[in-house]
Design an enzyme around this catalytic site. Sequence first.
Site, PDB file in Angstrom:
ATOM      1  CB  ALA A 127      -1.521   3.134   2.900  1.00 21.26           C
ATOM      2  CE  LYS A 128       7.269   1.372   2.680  1.00 22.54           C
ATOM      3  NZ  LYS A 128       7.648   0.070   4.185  1.00 22.54           N
ATOM      4  NE  ARG A 129       3.887  10.722  -1.510  1.00 22.36           N
ATOM      5  CZ  ARG A 129       3.131  11.068  -2.606  1.00 22.36           C
ATOM      6  NH1 ARG A 129       2.567  10.464  -3.097  1.00 22.36           N
ATOM      7  NH2 ARG A 129       2.763  12.755  -2.857  1.00 22.36           N
TER       8      ARG A 129
ATOM      9  CE  LYS B  99      -3.447  -2.948   2.592  1.00 18.67           C
ATOM     10  NZ  LYS B  99      -3.669  -3.146   3.339  1.00 18.67           N
ATOM     11  NE  ARG B 100       3.331   1.575  -5.751  1.00 18.43           N
ATOM     12  CZ  ARG B 100       3.105   2.592  -6.325  1.00 18.43           C
ATOM     13  NH1 ARG B 100       3.428   3.378  -5.947  1.00 18.43           N
ATOM     14  NH2 ARG B 100       2.298   2.832  -7.215  1.00 18.43           N
TER      15      ARG B 100
END
Length: 289
Positions: A257-259, A254-255
């Site tokens: 979300a990561k950011r 979940k990019r």
Amino acid sequence: MPFPPRPTSGHGTVTRFAPSPTGDLHLGHAYSALFAAAEAARAGGTMLLRVEDIDVTRCRPEFEARNLEVLRWLGLTWPEPVRRQSEHLDDYQAALDRLKEMGLLYRCFLSRRELNEALSAPHGAPEVAPKDTDLLLPEKERLKREEEGAPFALRLRMARAMERAGALTWHDRARGKQDARPQIFGDVVLARRDIPTSYHLSVTVDDALQGVTLVTRGEDLFDSTHIHRLLQALLGLPVPDYHHHGLLRDDAGKRLAKRYQSAALRDLRADGHSAEDVRRMADPDLTVE
Ligand code: GLU
């Protein structure tokens, strides 16, 4: 007061989201709230919202207001009025009275510093989970503090409590049948020195009183369930099903979300993200009606 009182709600599957108003909610909270709502919706049930505000030193009413506001903005709904733990200290006291009658509680006059010192002293082997902490204080000093009305925590006599309850299990929807291992907490504090209850006690009592049938929460709280299961057995409370979900940060896929994972939901909103965007960031697979 008789204990346990009758549950106030609950037909079908009842889940809950139970944030503490100690700060703004971020994406991990949104994921957890959406998870609870989706599990309830899937079963045609209800998600409750509970405000876990017993820690008067850290909770702030303005965070509560902001948190509920942003959850509504996200599209979540729940029955009113919400249960606010600080308004139900009587319920926790009734549970403590019951445990006291069973001879399962003792007063611990040690401060955190004293406890740490005592446990890491060369002759008292260091322990992860404290046990019989009343024995760490010389009898004379304990009596003196008692006489002076010094503050104390209430701890559970773990060995005796486990003996009384016998072997216990609980069920986690992600990991299956679990043997309860409350001993990992030692003589756990059930009422703090500064607050007449604790997370473990309040949450267990509330889940029962509110008729919660499925407890969903992050897997960082997985081990807490060992204690909660023991308290249910001791207090004669119903045993809900559990689903400890993965944490958002664990999912490298979940990019987005990561950011944004450390961003407060209200900041994402202020930056112009729609509620739908944020729901997708929290979990692209979840849909909430
Ligand atoms: N109030 C806890 C928290 O904010 C959640 C407790 C629970 O879900 O059991 O982390």
